[in-house]
Structure formats: structure tokens, C-alpha cells
Motif scaffolding. Structure first.
Motif, PDB file in Angstrom:
ATOM      1  N   ASP A 250       0.865  -1.180   0.000  1.00 41.75           N
ATOM      2  CA  ASP A 250       0.000   0.000   0.000  1.00 41.75           C
ATOM      3  C   ASP A 250       0.900   1.227   0.000  1.00 41.75           C
ATOM      4  N   LEU A 251       0.967   1.895  -1.131  1.00 42.02           N
ATOM      5  CA  LEU A 251       1.860   3.043  -1.270  1.00 42.02           C
ATOM      6  C   LEU A 251       1.269   4.255  -0.557  1.00 42.02           C
ATOM      7  N   ASP A 252       2.022   4.839   0.366  1.00 45.48           N
ATOM      8  CA  ASP A 252       1.536   6.032   1.062  1.00 45.48           C
ATOM      9  C   ASP A 252       1.689   7.250   0.154  1.00 45.48           C
ATOM     10  N   SER A 253       1.105   8.375   0.577  1.00 42.48           N
ATOM     11  CA  SER A 253       1.101   9.554  -0.281  1.00 42.48           C
ATOM     12  C   SER A 253       2.509  10.094  -0.520  1.00 42.48           C
ATOM     13  N   ASP A 254       3.399   9.975   0.451  1.00 42.97           N
ATOM     14  CA  ASP A 254       4.767  10.443   0.236  1.00 42.97           C
ATOM     15  C   ASP A 254       5.453   9.656  -0.878  1.00 42.97           C
ATOM     16  N   THR A 255       5.266   8.338  -0.870  1.00 43.18           N
ATOM     17  CA  THR A 255       5.868   7.495  -1.907  1.00 43.18           C
ATOM     18  C   THR A 255       5.222   7.763  -3.259  1.00 43.18           C
ATOM     19  N   LEU A 256       3.903   7.901  -3.271  1.00 42.67           N
ATOM     20  CA  LEU A 256       3.212   8.203  -4.525  1.00 42.67           C
ATOM     21  C   LEU A 256       3.672   9.529  -5.115  1.00 42.67           C
ATOM     22  N   LEU A 257       3.885  10.513  -4.260  1.00 44.39           N
ATOM     23  CA  LEU A 257       4.343  11.811  -4.750  1.00 44.39           C
ATOM     24  C   LEU A 257       5.761  11.727  -5.310  1.00 44.39           C
ATOM     25  N   ARG A 258       6.595  10.921  -4.710  1.00 46.72           N
ATOM     26  CA  ARG A 258       7.946  10.720  -5.261  1.00 46.72           C
ATOM     27  C   ARG A 258       7.858  10.103  -6.650  1.00 46.72           C
ATOM     28  N   ILE A 259       6.967   9.130  -6.820  1.00 47.90           N
ATOM     29  CA  ILE A 259       6.796   8.518  -8.138  1.00 47.90           C
ATOM     30  C   ILE A 259       6.223   9.532  -9.115  1.00 47.90           C
ATOM     31  N   ALA A 260       5.249  10.329  -8.657  1.00 51.47           N
ATOM     32  CA  ALA A 260       4.553  11.285  -9.519  1.00 51.47           C
ATOM     33  C   ALA A 260       5.447  12.424  -9.986  1.00 51.47           C
ATOM     34  N   ALA A 261       6.612  12.568  -9.404  1.00 57.11           N
ATOM     35  CA  ALA A 261       7.533  13.616  -9.848  1.00 57.11           C
ATOM     36  C   ALA A 261       8.045  13.349 -11.261  1.00 57.11           C
ATOM     37  N   HIS A 262       7.955  12.104 -11.711  1.00 58.17           N
ATOM     38  CA  HIS A 262       8.406  11.777 -13.069  1.00 58.17           C
ATOM     39  C   HIS A 262       7.381  12.317 -14.065  1.00 58.17           C
ATOM     40  N   PRO A 263       7.795  13.051 -15.090  1.00 59.01           N
ATOM     41  CA  PRO A 263       6.824  13.683 -15.995  1.00 59.01           C
ATOM     42  C   PRO A 263       5.982  12.712 -16.807  1.00 59.01           C
ATOM     43  N   ARG A 264       6.458  11.478 -16.991  1.00 59.55           N
ATOM     44  CA  ARG A 264       5.697  10.512 -17.781  1.00 59.55           C
ATOM     45  C   ARG A 264       4.849   9.585 -16.917  1.00 59.55           C
ATOM     46  N   VAL A 265       4.821   9.840 -15.618  1.00 62.01           N
ATOM     47  CA  VAL A 265       3.831   9.217 -14.740  1.00 62.01           C
ATOM     48  C   VAL A 265       2.697  10.226 -14.634  1.00 62.01           C
ATOM     49  N   VAL A 266       1.530   9.890 -15.174  1.00 61.27           N
ATOM     50  CA  VAL A 266       0.501  10.913 -15.397  1.00 61.27           C
ATOM     51  C   VAL A 266      -0.761  10.729 -14.564  1.00 61.27           C
ATOM     52  N   GLY A 267      -0.761   9.748 -13.670  1.00 60.74           N
ATOM     53  CA  GLY A 267      -1.959   9.584 -12.862  1.00 60.74           C
ATOM     54  C   GLY A 267      -1.848   8.451 -11.872  1.00 60.74           C
ATOM     55  N   VAL A 268      -2.887   8.336 -11.044  1.00 66.81           N
ATOM     56  CA  VAL A 268      -2.936   7.274 -10.039  1.00 66.81           C
ATOM     57  C   VAL A 268      -4.381   6.838  -9.841  1.00 66.81           C
ATOM     58  N   LYS A 269      -4.549   5.527  -9.686  1.00 68.34           N
ATOM     59  CA  LYS A 269      -5.834   4.955  -9.290  1.00 68.34           C
ATOM     60  C   LYS A 269      -5.692   4.466  -7.860  1.00 68.34           C
ATOM     61  N   LEU A 270      -6.538   5.003  -6.971  1.00 69.01           N
ATOM     62  CA  LEU A 270      -6.438   4.684  -5.549  1.00 69.01           C
ATOM     63  C   LEU A 270      -7.581   3.747  -5.149  1.00 69.01           C
ATOM     64  N   THR A 271      -7.338   2.455  -5.336  1.00 70.37           N
ATOM     65  CA  THR A 271      -8.323   1.466  -4.920  1.00 70.37           C
ATOM     66  C   THR A 271      -8.179   1.145  -3.438  1.00 70.37           C
ATOM     67  N   CYS A 272      -7.199   1.742  -2.801  1.00 70.37           N
ATOM     68  CA  CYS A 272      -7.062   1.611  -1.353  1.00 70.37           C
ATOM     69  C   CYS A 272      -8.238   2.255  -0.620  1.00 70.37           C
ATOM     70  N   GLY A 273      -8.970   3.156  -1.292  1.00 78.39           N
ATOM     71  CA  GLY A 273     -10.150   3.783  -0.696  1.00 78.39           C
ATOM     72  C   GLY A 273      -9.832   4.885   0.295  1.00 78.39           C
ATOM     73  N   ASN A 274      -8.608   5.375   0.299  1.00 76.17           N
ATOM     74  CA  ASN A 274      -8.184   6.386   1.256  1.00 76.17           C
ATOM     75  C   ASN A 274      -8.399   7.772   0.657  1.00 76.17           C
ATOM     76  N   THR A 275      -9.486   8.435   1.034  1.00 78.49           N
ATOM     77  CA  THR A 275      -9.771   9.745   0.462  1.00 78.49           C
ATOM     78  C   THR A 275      -8.840  10.827   1.001  1.00 78.49           C
ATOM     79  N   GLY A 276      -8.257  10.613   2.171  1.00 83.93           N
ATOM     80  CA  GLY A 276      -7.241  11.542   2.656  1.00 83.93           C
ATOM     81  C   GLY A 276      -6.016  11.518   1.758  1.00 83.93           C
ATOM     82  N   LYS A 277      -5.612  10.332   1.368  1.00 84.26           N
ATOM     83  CA  LYS A 277      -4.487  10.183   0.444  1.00 84.26           C
ATOM     84  C   LYS A 277      -4.821  10.840  -0.897  1.00 84.26           C
TER      85      LYS A 277
END
Length: 349
Positions: A178-205
């Protein structure tokens, strides 16, 4: 509509080029994305006609994009050849159902346990007609795979993939990762990573991703953030989410789209009421998984889609006279009525 993938005409190639340019240049359009079910014939082959009928049905309902080979799509039950054939069938149907002014993104599940195979799947998906890839974190060796390695994996995939990449955060399908928001943001820094699907159901994230991704992407609002279930479409929109990637939209795409429309119009009371009914129905889809969603296909889309209720072994079809299907019929009846009303209204326009 043809029932087998056709050779590409110059118009089709132009549409593919436009879709590719859109994929490369900006964020995915807001709205409802449908992780499509996989359909099989009585001889256990890919059912191309059913796949293309369903594609046309979803496009006509106004969804923003299609996702193939997600957890609803039984990709783990398919060979590489079969996976490609499904993408080709969907891409062919999309070309028939849309025009060059409104290309529909086709997002293909390409996750594997190694970097090498994941990149190969991305290339094969692109060759078959996909515009984007969505990728789970590799979870088989979750106990010895740290966050730095996962970030590097996604960045390496994004560097090598011929199509842009979305992150798929679904712990149940990734051995508990389960990737936390800090890890997801590190991944999202790459310009060719363009989105995320959060099936974890965490609306805070989800809220944190919406707020923080523009800051790490040079001020650009070009990162698509979506919940992964129809039971929190409205909740995601309220905190700034861009849409949903929901399996229940296989059954009630118009109802899911309507929630988004009502929110955009400021009709929150009506949006809440519709969200309540969709959440009630989606709970059954969550409980019974893709087998339950398949069982509901002929309920929502007519007896002609009875064959679409068949999963691949080791799973078996739910007994249409059994308790589970009766529960699905009863619990989804409100959403079914709403979907029928919306379809009738669209047909009369």
C-alpha cells in the motif's frame, strides 16, 4: 461493427496519432473510466463480439476512458497473445464509435514482477492500440522490497515505456503493498507518470495527491487522481479528485457519469442521493468481486449478455437462481432503475 480487429485505415491511423499526442501532452480528461470485464466464449476463447459490444455501450454512455486488464479484466487468466487481442478488439471498437475530435483513452494493465517484463507489456499494449499503461507495484517479494526500490521501478518503467504510465495502488492485488502519499508523490515527480488509481479507498491520500502533485510538477495540473471504486465517486470529487476508475461502471456507466455531472453543476443534494444508491449497489460488486459484476451483466444489459457472466477457471459462474444472484438483483435494483431512466432519456434526445 466488425467482430474482429480490422486493418487500420488512414483515418484510423490519424485518430491513433491524435490519441497518442493527447496522451503525451497533457493530463487525462476528467470523468469516469471503466475497468472493463473480460469476456469468453463457450470454448473459453476471447469473445471479441461481446468485448466490442460492451466497448460501444460504454462509449455511448459518455465515459471518459477505458481500462483493460485491470483486476476486473482477468488479465492474470490470460496469455500475452490473448491480452493483446483484447486491446486490439477494444481499440478497433473505439475507432468505430468515436471521431478524431474526441479520442477515448485506452489504458492497459501492464504490471509484472520485473522491470523487463513490465516494459515489454507496455510496448505490446502500445502496439495493440493502448494510449496509456497502468501498473501495480511489484508485490511478490514485498517483504524485502523497500520504498526506494518501488520508486525506482516506476521511474525506470516510465523512462522506457512508449506510453505514459499511471500508478495502480491496490494492496489486495499487490500482496499487501500500500503506497503512502509520500511514496506516490515521489513517483509522480516523473513527468511521464501521469496519474494514479487509488483502490485503497483512502480519500485523505487522494486529497493529498490532488493538492501536492502540481507543486512537484512545476505548477502543472497535469496529473490525474482518481478513486478506484464507485462507492466514493462524490467524496473524491469534493476533495478535488478528477474522476473515478470504477468496476461498477461496467453495469451503470450513466449513473456514475451522472454523479460527476451533478457535482460539476453544483447539484450536491441530487448528487448525494445518487451516490448513496450507487454505493449500495457497489458494495455487492465489492463483496462478490468481478464474478458478481459478471453475474449482473445480463441483469443490467439484457439476456443477450448471459454469456458475459462466465469467468475463467478456477472461478465458476454464480448460479443465476442462487442466493448470491438474488441478492445482487435486489441490492442493485435501485441503481438498475436509475440507469434505465438515464438510458431512456439519452435515447429520446
Amino acid at each position: 461493427m466488425s467482430t474482429t480487429p480490422t486493418s487500420l485505415s488512414s483515418d484510423s491511423l490519424q485518430l491513433d496519432d491524435m490519441a497518442s499526442q493527447q496522451a503525451q501532452s497533457g493530463r487525462l480528461p476528467n470523468g469516469v473510466y471503466v475497468p472493463m470485464l473480460a469476456f469468453f466464449t463457450s470454448s473459453d476463447e476471447i469473445d471479441v463480439p461481446a468485448t466490442q459490444r460492451h466497448t460501444a455501450r460504454l462509449v455511448a454512455a459518455g465515459v471518459s476512458g477505458l481500462v483493460i486488464h485491470g483486476s476486473n479484466g482477468e488479465a492474470v487468466h490470460m496469455s500475452r497473445r490473448e491480452r493483446r487481442s483484447v486491446i486490439e478488439a477494444v481499440a478497433d471498437a473505439v475507432r468505430h464509435e468515436t471521431d478524431s475530435h474526441a479520442p477515448v483513452p485506452i489504458i492497459a494493465g501492464c504490471g509484472a514482477q520485473s522491470l523487463r517484463e513490465t516494459v515489454e507489456l507496455c510496448q505490446e499494449a502500445k502496439d495493440a492500440g493502448a494510449t496509456h499503461a497502468i501498473i501495480l507495484p511489484p508485490g511478490y517479494y514485498a517483504g524485502i522490497l523497500n520504498k526506494d526500490a518501488i520508486v525506482t521501478y516506476f521511474h525506470d518503467v516510465a523512462d522506457r515505456s512508449p506510453i505514459p504510465v499511471l500508478i495502480y495502488n491496490f494492496p489486495a492485488a499487490a500482496n499487501g503493498v500500500d503506497l503512502d502519499s509520500d511514496t506516490l508523490l515521489r513517483i509522480a515527480a516523473h513527468p511521464r507518470v501521469v496519474g494514479v488509481k487509488l483502490t485503497c479507498g483512502n480519500t485523505g491520500k487522494l486529497a493529498r495527491m490532488v493538492a501536492e502533485t502540481p507543486k512537484i510538477r512545476g505548477g502543472r495540473d497535469d496529473f490525474f487522481v482518481a478513486g478506484g471504486s464507485a462507492d466514493f465517486i462524490l467524496q473524491g470529487l469534493v476533495v478535488g479528485g478528477h474522476g473515478t476508475i470504477s468496476g461498477f461502471a461496467n453495469l451503470a456507466p450513466r449513473a456514475c457519469v451522472r454523479i460527476c455531472d451533478l457535482y460539476e453543476q453544483g447539484s450536491l443534494k441530487e448528487a448525494r442521493e445518487l451516490q448513496h444508491e450507487v454505493a449500495k449497489a457497489d458494495w455487492l460488486a465489492i463483496r462478490y468481486g468481478f464474478v458478481g459484476v459478471k453475474a449482473a451483466m445480463p441483469i443490467f444489459h439484457g439476456a443477450g449478455e448471459a454469456s458475459c457472466a462466465e469467468p475463467r477457471r478456477p472461478f465458476t459462474r454464480l448460479d443465476e437462481n442462487g442466493t448470491a444472484v438474488k441478492e445482487i438483483q435486489q441490492g442493485m435494483s435501485g441503481a438498475l432503475a436509475i440507469e434505465a431512466t438515464l438510458a431512456a432519456a439519452a435515447a429520446s434526445e
